[in-house]
Design an enzyme around this catalytic site. Structure first.
Site, PDB file in Angstrom:
ATOM      1  CB  SER A 147      -0.726   0.172   1.359  1.00 45.28           C
ATOM      2  OG  SER A 147      -1.440   1.185   1.360  1.00 45.28           O
TER       3      SER A 147
ATOM      4  CE1 TYR B  41      -4.746  -2.571   4.981  1.00 44.53           C
ATOM      5  CE2 TYR B  41      -3.892  -0.246   4.389  1.00 44.53           C
ATOM      6  CZ  TYR B  41      -4.411  -1.371   3.989  1.00 44.53           C
ATOM      7  OH  TYR B  41      -4.549  -1.681   2.511  1.00 44.53           O
TER       8      TYR B  41
HETATM    9  N1  LIG Z   1      -8.499  -0.515  -2.054  1.00 37.10           N
HETATM   10  C1  LIG Z   1      -7.431   0.116  -1.884  1.00 37.10           C
HETATM   11  O1  LIG Z   1      -7.673   1.154  -1.834  1.00 37.10           O
HETATM   12  C2  LIG Z   1      -6.153  -0.651  -1.450  1.00 37.10           C
HETATM   13  C3  LIG Z   1      -5.224   0.303  -1.516  1.00 37.10           C
HETATM   14  C4  LIG Z   1      -3.870  -0.141  -1.218  1.00 37.10           C
HETATM   15  C5  LIG Z   1      -3.689  -1.621  -0.964  1.00 37.10           C
HETATM   16  N2  LIG Z   1      -4.769  -2.396  -1.132  1.00 37.10           N
HETATM   17  C6  LIG Z   1      -4.483  -3.714  -0.857  1.00 37.10           C
HETATM   18  O2  LIG Z   1      -5.083  -4.471  -1.767  1.00 37.10           O
HETATM   19  C7  LIG Z   1      -5.587  -5.836  -1.314  1.00 37.10           C
HETATM   20  C8  LIG Z   1      -6.980  -5.930  -1.822  1.00 37.10           C
HETATM   21  O3  LIG Z   1      -7.826  -5.056  -1.392  1.00 37.10           O
HETATM   22  P1  LIG Z   1      -9.306  -4.777  -1.644  1.00 37.10           P
HETATM   23  O4  LIG Z   1      -9.483  -3.488  -1.546  1.00 37.10           O
HETATM   24  O5  LIG Z   1      -9.553  -5.387  -2.760  1.00 37.10           O
HETATM   25  O6  LIG Z   1     -10.178  -5.326  -0.179  1.00 37.10           O
HETATM   26  P2  LIG Z   1     -11.702  -5.875  -0.259  1.00 37.10           P
HETATM   27  O7  LIG Z   1     -12.534  -5.366  -1.469  1.00 37.10           O
HETATM   28  O8  LIG Z   1     -12.087  -5.665   1.075  1.00 37.10           O
HETATM   29  O9  LIG Z   1     -11.387  -7.579  -0.469  1.00 37.10           O
HETATM   30  C9  LIG Z   1     -10.612  -8.090   0.357  1.00 37.10           C
HETATM   31  C10 LIG Z   1     -10.637  -9.788   0.009  1.00 37.10           C
HETATM   32  O10 LIG Z   1      -9.806 -10.455   0.925  1.00 37.10           O
HETATM   33  C11 LIG Z   1     -10.346 -11.512   1.507  1.00 37.10           C
HETATM   34  N3  LIG Z   1     -10.086 -11.677   2.835  1.00 37.10           N
HETATM   35  C12 LIG Z   1      -9.649 -10.646   3.715  1.00 37.10           C
HETATM   36  N4  LIG Z   1      -9.329 -11.437   4.996  1.00 37.10           N
HETATM   37  C13 LIG Z   1      -9.298 -12.539   4.649  1.00 37.10           C
HETATM   38  C14 LIG Z   1      -8.662 -13.668   5.222  1.00 37.10           C
HETATM   39  N5  LIG Z   1      -8.536 -13.582   6.745  1.00 37.10           N
HETATM   40  N6  LIG Z   1      -8.908 -15.158   4.828  1.00 37.10           N
HETATM   41  C15 LIG Z   1      -9.268 -14.968   3.563  1.00 37.10           C
HETATM   42  N7  LIG Z   1      -9.636 -14.198   2.755  1.00 37.10           N
HETATM   43  C16 LIG Z   1      -9.683 -12.952   3.304  1.00 37.10           C
HETATM   44  C17 LIG Z   1     -11.906 -11.153   1.119  1.00 37.10           C
HETATM   45  O11 LIG Z   1     -12.621 -12.483   0.984  1.00 37.10           O
HETATM   46  P3  LIG Z   1     -14.225 -12.417   1.356  1.00 37.10           P
HETATM   47  O12 LIG Z   1     -14.760 -11.761   0.179  1.00 37.10           O
HETATM   48  O13 LIG Z   1     -14.351 -13.932   1.402  1.00 37.10           O
HETATM   49  O14 LIG Z   1     -14.344 -11.826   2.470  1.00 37.10           O
HETATM   50  C18 LIG Z   1     -11.836 -10.428  -0.178  1.00 37.10           C
HETATM   51  O15 LIG Z   1     -11.879 -11.432  -1.380  1.00 37.10           O
HETATM   52  C19 LIG Z   1      -5.309  -5.869   0.075  1.00 37.10           C
HETATM   53  O16 LIG Z   1      -4.105  -6.361   0.448  1.00 37.10           O
HETATM   54  C20 LIG Z   1      -5.529  -4.410   0.481  1.00 37.10           C
HETATM   55  O17 LIG Z   1      -4.410  -4.234   1.753  1.00 37.10           O
HETATM   56  C21 LIG Z   1      -5.992  -1.884  -1.274  1.00 37.10           C
END
Ligand SMILES: NC(=O)c1ccc[n+]([C@@H]2O[C@H](COP(=O)([O-])OP(=O)(O)OC[C@H]3O[C@@H](n4cnc5c(N)ncnc54)[C@H](OP(=O)(O)O)[C@@H]3O)[C@@H](O)[C@H]2O)c1
Length: 231
Positions: free
Chosen positions: A143, A154
């Site tokens: 991130s 986080y």
């Molecule tokens: N969105 C942003 O702006 C942003 C920015 C920087 C970095 N990131 C990083 O990008 C990645 C994806 O983020 P996102 O925004 O797509 O998040 P999201 O929409 O909240 O999706 C999270 C995903 O991770 C799964 N997950 C979470 N905890 C889990 C666990 N303990 N065991 C198994 N599966 C788990 C969820 O599964 P379920 O659907 O089954 O719950 C879901 O598929 C993360 O690493 C996040 O830190 C995101």
């Protein structure tokens, strides 16, 4: 030309958000994809979205904070496919905001247990197999978060991901296995929220470029998916 034909990838947390986009991007390149969510049914939408690409789509499930879930996933993939070419450690959570003074040890541990240790375990399981075959791509979701003290657990968990990525890359240097950290940008997802700067689709094509590097490509680097839009 499809550049990942014959390859198989695991994308953790691909039931929605960024992981779903990564799964789509890989499938477009002809890659077979193992998608993952905490429950199998959470991945139904992603599975449906991948059908048009004609690749093999498999599903694994489970909460990655549970050691046995990781063991079962590793054992299933190795016994079914005998290899893993590409590992996207994407699954993560973001805990509630608080004044930095108020975070407890448990608040930090909760984020490390979700965002760091499963990633370490999956790297430790698959990297030696990749090394033995002389090929692998590991992409750890990082991130660009900064100046956000109210999300300190986080941010700290992502700093741990960055350091571990560097260390693992050093251990694998010259082996044909590349390990890099990907900053997707601030994206509109459940985690990023509705006020994020970019649409979730903008993680492509950058996220997939890291899987397409040749063996002498970047290793141990921190790479921004959004940079690929200005190139
Ligand atoms: N969105 C942003 O702006 C942003 C920015 C920087 C970095 N990131 C990083 O990008 C990645 C994806 O983020 P996102 O925004 O797509 O998040 P999201 O929409 O909240 O999706 C999270 C995903 O991770 C799964 N997950 C979470 N905890 C889990 C666990 N303990 N065991 C198994 N599966 C788990 C969820 O599964 P379920 O659907 O089954 O719950 C879901 O598929 C993360 O690493 C996040 O830190 C995101």
């Amino acid at each position: 030309m499809k550049r990942l034909e014959g390859k198989i990838a695991l994308v953790t947390g691909s039931s929605r958000g960024i992981g779903q986009q990564i799964a789509i991007g890989l499938a477009r390149e002809g890659c077979d994809v193992i998608i993952h969510g905490r429950k199998k049914e959470n991945t139904n939408k992603t599975k449906e979205l991948l059908t048009e690409y004609g690749v093999k789509v498999d599903v694994v499930e489970g909460d990655l904070t549970q050691e046995q879930v990781i063991k079962d996933i590793v054992s299933y993939i190795t016994s079914t496919y005998g290899k893993l070419d590409i590992l996207y450690n994407n699954a993560a959570i973001q805990g509630k905001q608080k004044p930095i003074w108020e975070f407890t040890k448990e608040d930090f541990e909760h984020e490390f247990e979700n965002n760091f240790y499963p990633l370490v375990r999956l790297c430790q399981a698959f990297a030696p197999m990749m090394q033995e075959r002389g090929y692998g791509r590991i992409i750890n979701l990082s991130s660009g978060i900064k100046n956000e003290p109210n999300l300190s657990p986080y941010g700290t968990s992502k700093a741990m991901v960055d350091k571990f990525t560097e260390d693992l890359a050093a251990a694998l240097n010259g082996s044909g296995v590349l390990v890099n950290a990907l900053d997707p940008g601030w994206l509109k997802t459940d985690l990023g929220g509705p006020h994020a700067w970019h649409e979730v689709e903008s993680v492509l094509p950058g996220a997939i470029e890291l899987a397409l590097y040749d063996n002498d490509g970047p290793n141990g680097q921190w790479i921004s998916a959004q940079d690929f839009h200005s190139k």
